[in-house]
Enzyme design. Structure first.
Site, mmCIF file in Angstrom:
data_model
loop_
_atom_site.group_PDB
_atom_site.id
_atom_site.type_symbol
_atom_site.label_atom_id
_atom_site.label_comp_id
_atom_site.label_asym_id
_atom_site.label_seq_id
_atom_site.Cartn_x
_atom_site.Cartn_y
_atom_site.Cartn_z
ATOM 1 N N TYR A 220 -0.024 -26.641 -3.646
ATOM 2 C CA TYR A 220 1.312 -27.254 -3.642
ATOM 3 C C TYR A 220 1.726 -27.535 -5.075
ATOM 4 C CZ TYR A 220 3.263 -27.998 0.931
ATOM 5 O OH TYR A 220 3.893 -27.793 2.119
ATOM 6 N N ARG B 208 8.431 -9.893 -3.211
ATOM 7 C CA ARG B 208 9.547 -10.391 -2.411
ATOM 8 C C ARG B 208 9.848 -11.831 -2.822
ATOM 9 N NH1 ARG B 208 12.189 -8.397 1.571
ATOM 10 N NH2 ARG B 208 10.988 -6.509 1.306
ATOM 11 N N ASP C 32 25.777 -12.633 -8.022
ATOM 12 C CA ASP C 32 24.567 -12.341 -7.250
ATOM 13 C C ASP C 32 24.207 -10.890 -7.574
ATOM 14 O OD1 ASP C 32 22.745 -11.576 -5.356
ATOM 15 O OD2 ASP C 32 23.748 -12.567 -3.685
#
Ligand code: DSN
Length: 489
Positions: free
Chosen positions: A75, A290, A252
């Site tokens: 984490y 990804r 974008d």
């Protein structure tokens, strides 16, 4: 592909990649053999098909291997050096490296490499722009902690806190993206949206129409970028329009980030010097793992860095590490050559299709993708996509401007060259691929529903035609083996 070893001669000792993947699959097989089988089958499928999905690619073995490790167990909410968890020094290293490579590669002031996807990157950007606008006290008054927890009444309160915020983006059927303010995405709830389209005669972006829409609508965010527009966008002009109406220019660049990184899109066509904020995925033309990423100027950096936990779950350190590797690859000179070949190949594919009589939206391409209008072949996009798949050609159906068949059946098929270029295909081979596509489209006939009415999904393609196309595709693919250094035995 970058850093690919040559195929192994029979009897040679295995490459490091072969050793690594055989060992990994053996370990997986010991727990759930069906997953190991699926991983192997996926490699076989990808090796055996002509992958023309414009948003897909093949990451290098180095990128893929970087994702399979114990960074996944960590984490690391916060940012490098300012974490909410102890023990993050190695995560700090890879996150800082990925951000540094991104800044250098794109010439950006700030890079945030935590987003898990393009949607996430866009959400971080929207949030940063809104938060800069209203500042933290308004968020606190609205009681916002995490977007995922918000119900409809919370959105009402939030919109009241933010005021009536507006976004102007490219319409879906002109090639825009769902996350640019459309209702099925959360951006359509956060913002009142209006779209700009393309000139119905040419299919090209009409900057005067964008300016007129911006003046009338006065958006907070003017968003540029696309997932199915086959031409260049002049970001300098978009910035002028944004400034004129006091909007933030967001770009974008998920689809064309690799062309920016590879120096094909420069000057007015490079979004980074012109936009206030730029988002991208890392797995399309950029050929990384990804994931997503945000680049911005100094005015937005602080809010962008609050992406997690504001709108993102915990970072994926194994993917950030792989982003660092992919971005390092994209800084190599070979990547510039790759980006140029992607565009040359797209042009060859477009010319090959046009010459054989297939209609293309805008009549061609300047980037990595080509949008076929298959209505001239009497087919819907859905029929064409399925028939092409039968012949081993993987594409996706896509709406064309003012599409009479809507977004589900569509009248278009989108194809792109990033993946086949990675495999090593050149322009002559792309012309042959155009021929194979044309053969399938001209050999497919639309079918009828059970009632006898015309169907938008059923079709017929003779098996011998599909088989002939598959075997020619196999010959072409055999010249350019995928992951030649990996032999799973
Ligand atoms: N799904 C991506 C594409 O195929 O273009 C965009 O999100």
């Amino acid at each position: 592909m970058a850093a690919e070893p040559a195929p192994q001669p029979a009897g040679a000792s295995p490459t490091p990649e072969t050793t690594a993947y055989r060992a990994a699959l053996e370990v997986i097989r010991g727990v759930e053999p069906r997953v190991a089988d699926a991983v192997g089958a996926e490699l076989a499928d990808q090796r055996e098909s002509l992958k023309l999905i414009a948003s897909e690619n093949y990451a290098s073995p180095a990128v893929l291997l970087t994702m399979g490790n114990w960074f996944s167990d960590k984490y690391a909410e916060g940012t490098a050096g300012r974490r909410f968890y102890a023990g993050c020094r190695n995560v700090d290293t890879v996150e800082a490296l990925a951000a540094e490579h991104a800044r250098e590669l794109f010439g950006a002031r700030h890079a945030y490499v935590q987003p898990h996807s393009g949607i996430d990157a866009n959400l971080v950007a929207f949030w940063a722009v809104l938060a800069r606008r209203v500042e933290a006290p308004a968020l606190d008054r609205a009681g916002v902690r995490h977007v995922g927890d918000l119900g409809e009444a919370d959105w009402e309160r939030l919109r009241a806190a933010f005021g009536d915020q507006r976004m102007l983006g490219m319409s879906l059927d002109a090639g825009g993206h769902l996350t640019h303010g459309f209702r099925p995405n959360i951006s359509g709830k956060m913002f009142r949206q209006r779209s700009y389209g393309t000139d119905p005669r040419t299919g090209l972006l009409d900057y005067d129409a964008v300016r007129a829409a911006a003046r009338a609508f006065r958006p907070l965010i003017l968003i540029a970028g696309y997932s199915a527009y086959p031409r260049l966008v002049d970001f300098a002009r978009m910035r002028e329009i944004a400034e004129e109406v006091g909007a933030t220019l967001m770009v974008d660049m998920a689809h064309f980030a690799g062309l920016v990184a590879g120096g094909v899109l420069t000057g007015d066509f490079d979004p980074v010097p012109h936009a206030n904020i730029v988002t991208t995925t890392t797995h399309k033309s950029l050929r990384g793992p990804r994931g997503g990423m945000v680049l911005c100027d100094d005015t937005l950096a602080e809010q962008v860095d609050r992406g997690c936990p504001m709108v993102l779950g915990g970072p994926l350190p194994h993917v950030m590490a792989a982003k660092a590797v992919a971005l390092a690859e994209a800084r190599q000179p070979q990547f510039r050559d790759y980006a140029r070949r992607v565009v040359d190949n797209a042009r060859a594919l477009a010319e090959g299709l046009l010459r054989r009589g297939t209609r293309l939206v805008t009549g061609g391409t300047d980037n990595h993708l080509v949008l076929l209008d298959v209505s001239g072949h009497g087919l819907t996009g859905r029929q064409a996509e399925a028939a092409l798949l039968d012949a081993g050609i993987v594409t996706n159906r896509n709406a064309v401007p003012q599409d009479p068949n809507g977004a589900w059946y569509t009248s278009g098929v989108r194809v792109g060259t990033p993946a086949l270029t990675t495999r090593g295909f050149g322009t002559a081979e792309m012309d042959e691929v155009a021929g194979l596509i044309h053969t399938v489209l001209t050999s497919t006939t639309p079918g009828a529903a059970a009632s006898g009415a015309p169907s938008r999904a059923r079709y017929t393609l003779a098996e011998d035609t599909a088989g002939r196309v598959r075997s020619r595709a196999a010959e072409l693919l055999g010249r350019h083996p995928l992951y030649p250094g990996i032999d799973l035995g």
